[in-house]
Design a protein around this motif. Structure first.
Motif, mmCIF file in Angstrom:
data_model
loop_
_atom_site.group_PDB
_atom_site.id
_atom_site.type_symbol
_atom_site.label_atom_id
_atom_site.label_comp_id
_atom_site.label_asym_id
_atom_site.label_seq_id
_atom_site.Cartn_x
_atom_site.Cartn_y
_atom_site.Cartn_z
ATOM 1 N N LEU A 67 8.035 -4.933 5.085
ATOM 2 C CA LEU A 67 8.450 -3.648 4.494
ATOM 3 C C LEU A 67 8.934 -2.749 5.626
ATOM 4 C CD1 LEU A 67 5.278 -3.179 2.265
ATOM 5 C CD2 LEU A 67 7.551 -3.692 1.388
ATOM 6 N N PRO A 68 10.137 -3.018 6.179
ATOM 7 C CA PRO A 68 10.568 -2.366 7.430
ATOM 8 C C PRO A 68 10.564 -0.839 7.381
ATOM 9 C CG PRO A 68 12.162 -4.012 6.690
ATOM 10 C CD PRO A 68 11.155 -3.902 5.622
ATOM 11 N N LEU A 69 10.979 -0.263 6.258
ATOM 12 C CA LEU A 69 11.023 1.201 6.206
ATOM 13 C C LEU A 69 9.785 1.777 5.517
ATOM 14 C CD1 LEU A 69 14.781 2.052 5.507
ATOM 15 C CD2 LEU A 69 13.486 2.274 7.616
ATOM 16 N N GLY A 70 8.753 0.940 5.357
ATOM 17 C CA GLY A 70 7.525 1.441 4.763
ATOM 18 C C GLY A 70 7.602 1.587 3.257
ATOM 19 N N THR A 71 6.615 2.300 2.707
ATOM 20 C CA THR A 71 6.561 2.489 1.255
ATOM 21 C C THR A 71 6.424 3.968 0.928
ATOM 22 O OG1 THR A 71 4.167 2.281 1.272
ATOM 23 C CG2 THR A 71 5.439 0.267 0.866
ATOM 24 N N PRO B 278 0.838 -1.204 0.000
ATOM 25 C CA PRO B 278 0.000 0.000 0.000
ATOM 26 C C PRO B 278 0.875 1.256 0.000
ATOM 27 C CG PRO B 278 0.013 -1.023 2.164
ATOM 28 C CD PRO B 278 0.701 -1.976 1.242
ATOM 29 N N ALA B 279 0.345 2.337 -0.575
ATOM 30 C CA ALA B 279 1.123 3.569 -0.656
ATOM 31 C C ALA B 279 1.290 4.218 0.711
ATOM 32 C CB ALA B 279 0.439 4.539 -1.618
ATOM 33 N N LEU B 280 2.420 4.907 0.909
ATOM 34 C CA LEU B 280 2.682 5.716 2.100
ATOM 35 C C LEU B 280 2.546 4.964 3.409
ATOM 36 C CD1 LEU B 280 1.078 9.140 1.111
ATOM 37 C CD2 LEU B 280 3.501 8.578 1.288
ATOM 38 N N LEU B 281 3.012 3.701 3.413
ATOM 39 C CA LEU B 281 3.029 2.927 4.654
ATOM 40 C C LEU B 281 4.159 3.474 5.533
ATOM 41 C CD1 LEU B 281 1.854 0.260 5.971
ATOM 42 C CD2 LEU B 281 3.901 -0.849 5.061
ATOM 43 N N PRO B 282 3.881 3.883 6.800
ATOM 44 C CA PRO B 282 4.954 4.432 7.649
ATOM 45 C C PRO B 282 5.966 3.349 8.010
ATOM 46 C CG PRO B 282 2.771 4.836 8.598
ATOM 47 C CD PRO B 282 2.590 3.869 7.484
ATOM 48 N N VAL C 277 10.719 1.160 0.432
ATOM 49 C CA VAL C 277 11.766 2.160 0.662
ATOM 50 C C VAL C 277 13.116 1.495 0.928
ATOM 51 C CG1 VAL C 277 12.547 3.997 2.212
ATOM 52 C CG2 VAL C 277 10.177 3.930 1.467
ATOM 53 N N LEU C 278 13.112 0.387 1.698
ATOM 54 C CA LEU C 278 14.375 -0.281 2.020
ATOM 55 C C LEU C 278 15.043 -0.819 0.747
ATOM 56 C CD1 LEU C 278 16.117 -0.979 4.482
ATOM 57 C CD2 LEU C 278 15.087 -3.248 4.454
ATOM 58 N N ALA C 279 14.244 -1.415 -0.141
ATOM 59 C CA ALA C 279 14.795 -1.937 -1.394
ATOM 60 C C ALA C 279 15.376 -0.792 -2.223
ATOM 61 C CB ALA C 279 13.702 -2.656 -2.186
ATOM 62 N N GLU C 280 14.654 0.334 -2.254
ATOM 63 C CA GLU C 280 15.137 1.492 -3.007
ATOM 64 C C GLU C 280 16.445 2.008 -2.420
ATOM 65 O OE1 GLU C 280 12.094 4.277 -5.015
ATOM 66 O OE2 GLU C 280 11.338 3.907 -3.006
#
Lengths: 276, 328
Positions: A55-59, A44-48, A66-69
């Motif tokens: 998704l540890p650092l959210g999206t 989902p978008a803008l997950l904190p 974000v972590l993958a990026e």
């Protein structure tokens, strides 16, 4: 004491080496830990951050991990920083050696060209170059190298001016070596150490310039960059500031690591010199 | 006085060559870019193929490259930078409109980084190797590692979004109807964050230079002599050590002007300050190559002028500079 041992004497150098090691590990592990396209939608978008442990650092705004990026961004930053710095040092050393060794008209012309490059704000030059030729990884590297070679060129020229009067250069002349061969095989290798001492500053500047270029939308569109992530996060700065803060912290740590390691190297060689 | 004149004369001759190289370089970039001045003109006015042919002929764009370069130089000699594609106006007008804002921003940021940087550098360099010196050295290195645009965003998050103390961006409150001092105060509050973001990055440089220069100066004989004369520590630090370390910083002031112009591109974009840097970003976004190169030429000119002023200041501060040439 071995050279490596001397390098790890100051806490600053150890911190710098640790940061750089972590960064290289991140860059190497990126395709293994996060296979597939880091720009693909992962949730989902803008997950904190720290909400969902897959998704540890959210999206971000588009639901990208974000972590993958961050991991894939480390690859781009390191690759561009190192390649651009290497190219800048190479061009600078070549131009500086040629100018210092040739003297006369060629020296004058080359130094005026160096002046001209230093007169134009280097970031504007890189900006213009990328915007005219088009953004791709190679062009970004070329643009940064184009705006960073003047420092090494000046240092190399100054060094060559002092070396070219030495006896072994006169000896090479007497045995009939071609001037270009003397310049690049006898003089340049001996002029290199002070030029290479600039490398940490140049790598750091290259990483920062790459980040600023991609922040302004001039990075390679097919690559994740930290600067691009910060620009993405900027659109939701009020509601999700962490999207700009996280890649920025990564950038600061990277550049700091490069500086610290660079100081460590300079200090370890300086000690050796004062001892000898 | 003759000393200053000799310096100016020698500097001007060199500057002409440098400027010429910059112009040729920007001409080559302009040639490499897709589209030409006629395309730019047609985009803003409209016109058919016949008119394009006519304009190309009239503006001399169908001639050889060398002729075109000569025409370009001739136009520049008349301070004609050509027509902007995105604004459909002469580039010189736009640049002159935006220049004052950037000069105010750069001037304030330079004052901040030079003033605070050299003060902290004196504080650190007064006792090289001490705890405060180490803290300031690492702190300045960390500051040096911060990208300006990111520092700007962090300042916005803290001071404009969370605390709401300062405006988020722009140069003044739109349609506020303020005049005189009220308007100046309004502009000043808008400039606090961009000046801080731009100034803090370069602060580290002056701090480190000042500190390094002072660490060097402590080893000189005149410091020992000053000590032997029984001068107070404060006086030795300020009048003897710091004073001698200050001169290289003045040179740096000129060298940094080009860097700061580049830095203002991102800072002005972050804070939406309508200056030269933001104009460069707009030119990139609008694929307006003539405008972008106009900005580069204007910046190069500005950098040359600033360096000339710095050289004069240096000659004023250090009587040794240029003295031998004036006598010769």
């Amino acid at each position: 004491m071995s050279r490596l041992h001397r390098f790890f004497r100051t806490p600053e150098a150890i911190a710098g080496a640790l940061i750089l090691a972590l960064l290289v590990a991140m860059a190497l592990a990126a395709p293994l830990l996060f296979p597939g396209d880091p720009q693909a939608i992962a949730g989902p978008a803008l997950l904190p951050p720290f909400q969902d442990w897959s998704l540890p650092l959210g999206t971000d705004r588009l639901g990208r991990d974000v972590l993958a990026e961050l991991f894939h961004g480390a690859r781009t930053s390191l690759a561009v920083g190192l390649a651009a710095a290497a190219a800048a040092l190479l061009i600078g050393a070549a131009v500086g050696t040629l100018a210092g060794f040739a003297s006369g008209l060629l020296d004058e012309v080359l130094m005026r060209v160096t002046d001209a490059f230093q007169t134009v704000p280097s970031f504007l030059l890189a900006l213009a170059f990328v915007s005219i030729v088009g953004p791709s990884l190679g062009v970004v590297v070329a643009a940064i190298a184009l705006s960073a070679w003047t420092g090494p060129a000046r240092v190399a020229r100054a060094e060559v001016l002092s070396i070219r009067e030495r006896d072994y250069v006169a000896g090479a002349r007497i045995i009939g070596m071609h001037p270009l061969e003397i310049a690049f095989r006898e003089v340049l290798p001996n002029a290199l150490p002070p030029v290479l001492a600039l490398s940490s500053v140049i790598v750091a500047a290259a990483i920062l310039t790459e980040a600023a270029l991609s922040f302004l939308g001039l990075g390679d569109p097919n690559r994740v960059t930290w600067g691009g992530m910060i620009a993405e996060g900027r659109t939701v700065l009020r509601t999700a500031p962490f999207l700009s803060i996280v890649p920025g912290v990564a950038l600061v740590l990277t550049v700091l690591g490069v500086y610290l390691a660079g100081e460590g190297v300079v200090e370890s060689t300086a000690v050796r010199r004062s001892l000898s | 006085m003759t000393r200053a004149l000799t310096l100016i004369r020698r500097r001007l001759v060199g500057s002409v060559f440098v400027l010429l190289i910059v112009i040729i370089g920007s001409f080559l970039l302009l040639e490499a870019a897709p589209g030409d001045a006629v395309d730019a003109y047609i985009v803003s006015t409209g016109g058919d193929a016949g008119m394009i042919e006519l304009l190309r002929h009239r503006w001399g764009l169908d001639q050889s490259e060398l002729t075109r370069l000569a025409n370009y130089l001739w136009a520049l000699l008349h301070l004609d930078l050509g027509q902007s594609i995105t604004f459909s106006r002469p580039i010189r007008e736009i640049i002159l409109e935006r220049l004052p804002t950037t000069l105010i921003l750069m001037g304030s940021a330079t004052a901040l980084s030079f003033g605070l940087g050299s003060a902290l550098g004196i504080y650190a360099g007064a006792k090289p190797g001490s705890f405060r010196d180490r803290v300031l050295s690492i702190g300045s290195l960390a500051l040096y590692a911060v990208p300006g645009f990111w520092l700007g965003l962090v300042l916005i998050v803290v001071f404009a979004v969370d605390l709401r103390w300062l405006p988020i961006g722009g140069i003044e409150t739109i349609a506020s109807g303020k005049t005189g001092l009220a308007r100046a105060a309004d502009i000043a509050t808008h400039l606090v964050l961009p000046v801080a973001a731009l100034g803090f990055i370069y602060l580290a440089l002056y701090l480190r230079m000042m500190r390094a220069g002072m660490a060097e100066a402590w080893r000189q004989d005149f410091v020992l002599a000053a000590r032997a004369r029984g001068l107070t520590r404060r006086r030795i630090v300020l009048a003897h050590v710091a004073r001698n370390a200050l001169l290289p910083l003045v040179t740096m002031l000129g060298l940094q002007s080009a860097q700061m112009l580049g830095g203002s591109v991102v800072i002005e974009s972050v804070f939406a300050v309508p200056g030269l840097g933001r104009l460069a970003q707009e030119a990139v976004a609008g694929r307006d190559t003539p405008l972008l190169l106009g900005i580069i030429l204007a910046s190069a000119f500005l950098v040359i002028v600033i360096n000339l002023l710095v050289d004069l200041a240096y000659a004023f501060l250090d009587p040794r500079v240029g003295a031998s040439e004036a006598n010769a």
